[in-house]
Design an enzyme around this catalytic site. Structure first.
Site: not given
Ligand code: IPM
Ligand code: MN
Length: 358
Positions: A142, A190, A223, A247, A251
């Protein structure tokens, strides 16, 4: 107590979910005789529209002079579909994380008993899952340099960089959480491919031997960790991982809970913390009163507990959210066909707090 809170609604559904969290904080303030002063500021696409900068200096100033920060979401499709855009809303979030030194992002995952069926996974898989993801937040791909394009513009590169110091400080956070939980840290990396991952392994192993020998440390390739998360999530206690892997995995963890709209997070640094839902700005839902406010309300609960030491108040908010969900009062993402929207869900949670015993 008297606390000032920087409130950054951001874009898309940000303003409407933040409104619910502020209502909840107001309810806590009146019930427990606290005073919260909200200091609103722009970040993301709305800040670009107003100032040209996704994280304006005035916003930074408000964040650094407040006791804590509550943040909604950022992102706008008009930038997503324009790869040539010079400024992007996401840069605001990244700049804010960096400028505030928020190096550790804590994302707890624990499905609600009454909601097991909301997960596309079998009940028998998600039942009893209870883990947290500790995601490094200010390093890795990032932020690594160099990044960008070559002169001809036909090649692009991002660089993953980590120093031992960056790894140690976030690993300390993970072990501290593990000490209060089941005492187990799983480092996800990884290391079979990446040099940065091998530095992570080496550094976390050293730290474990030096300071945390009473805790269990194991390692998993990312993975394989993704597969395990949806096949045997009970096997995790504290997942420690770098920025990009964290990240993606967090999710995925939303699937276990039934909705990403339920997952809060705390981003902490040495000096201050920021509280935000893990989901994004969900532009398709903006202004439609369908966005789930629970992740943001639970983020406010984390703020009460962690930043202000208001443990009873935080628990009251958490219980109120659980009650709403158990009573079937929540948005359509978890209650199909629900007649309760963002506002009604927020109102119901507020009523639970006000009427709960003290
Ligand atoms: C999160 C989001 C952010 C990230 C984006 C919006 C930059 O997806 O907070 O998880 O990737 O960190
Ligand atoms: Mn995210």
């Amino acid at each position: 107590m008297k606390k000032s809170i920087a409130v950054l609604p951001g874009d898309g559904i940000g303003p409407e979910i933040i409104r619910q969290a502020v209502k909840v904080l107001d309810a806590v303030a009146s019930k427990y005789s606290h005073t919260f002063e909200y200091r609103y500021a722009d970040v993301g696409a709305c800040a670009i529209d107003r100032t040209g900068n996704p994280y304006p200096e005035t916003t930074h100033e408000i964040c650094t002079t407040s006791d804590s920060v509550l943040f909604g979401a950022i992102g706008d499709p008009k930038y997503d579909n324009d790869p040539a855009a010079k400024v992007r809303p996401e840069q605001g979030l990244l700049a804010m994380r960096k400028a505030l030194g928020l190096f550790a992002n804590i994302r707890p995952v624990k499905p609600y008993p009454s909601l097991l069926s909301a997960s596309p996974l079998k009940d028998s898989i998600v039942d009893g899952a209870d883990f947290i993801v500790v995601r490094e937040l200010t390093g890795g791909m990032y932020f690594g340099e160099p990044r960008g394009r070559n002169e001809a513009g036909d090649k692009a590169f991002d660089t993953c960089v980590y120093s031992k110091a960056e790894i140690r400080r976030v690993a300390d956070v993970a072990f501290a959480y593990a000490a209060r939980r089941r005492g187990r840290v799983t480092l996800v990396d990884k290391a079979n491919v990446l040099a940065t991952s091998r530095l992570w392994r080496e550094t976390v192993k050293e730290l474990h031997e030096e300071k945390y020998g009473d805790m269990q440390l194991d390692f998993l390739f990312v993975d394989n960790a993704a597969m395990k998360m949806v096949s045997n999530p009970r096997d995790f206690d504290v997942i420690l991982t770098e920025n990009m892997f964290g990240d993606i995995l967090s999710d995925l963890a939303g699937v276990i809970n039934g909705s990403i709209g339920l997952l809060p997070s705390a981003s902490s640094g040495a000096e201050r913390s920021l509280y935000e839902p893990i989901h994004g700005s969900f532009p398709q839902a903006a202004g439609r009163n369908i966005a789930n406010p629970v992740a943001t309300i639970l983020s406010a609960a984390m703020m009460l507990e962690d930043a202000f030491g208001a443990v009873e108040e935080g628990a009251a908010v958490r219980n109120a959210c659980e009650k709403a969900i158990a009573d079937g009062v929540c948005t359509p993402d978890i209650i199909p066909g629900s007649r309760y929207g963002t506002e009604e869900t927020g109102d119901y949670i507020v009523r639970q707090i006000i009427s709960s015993g003290k």
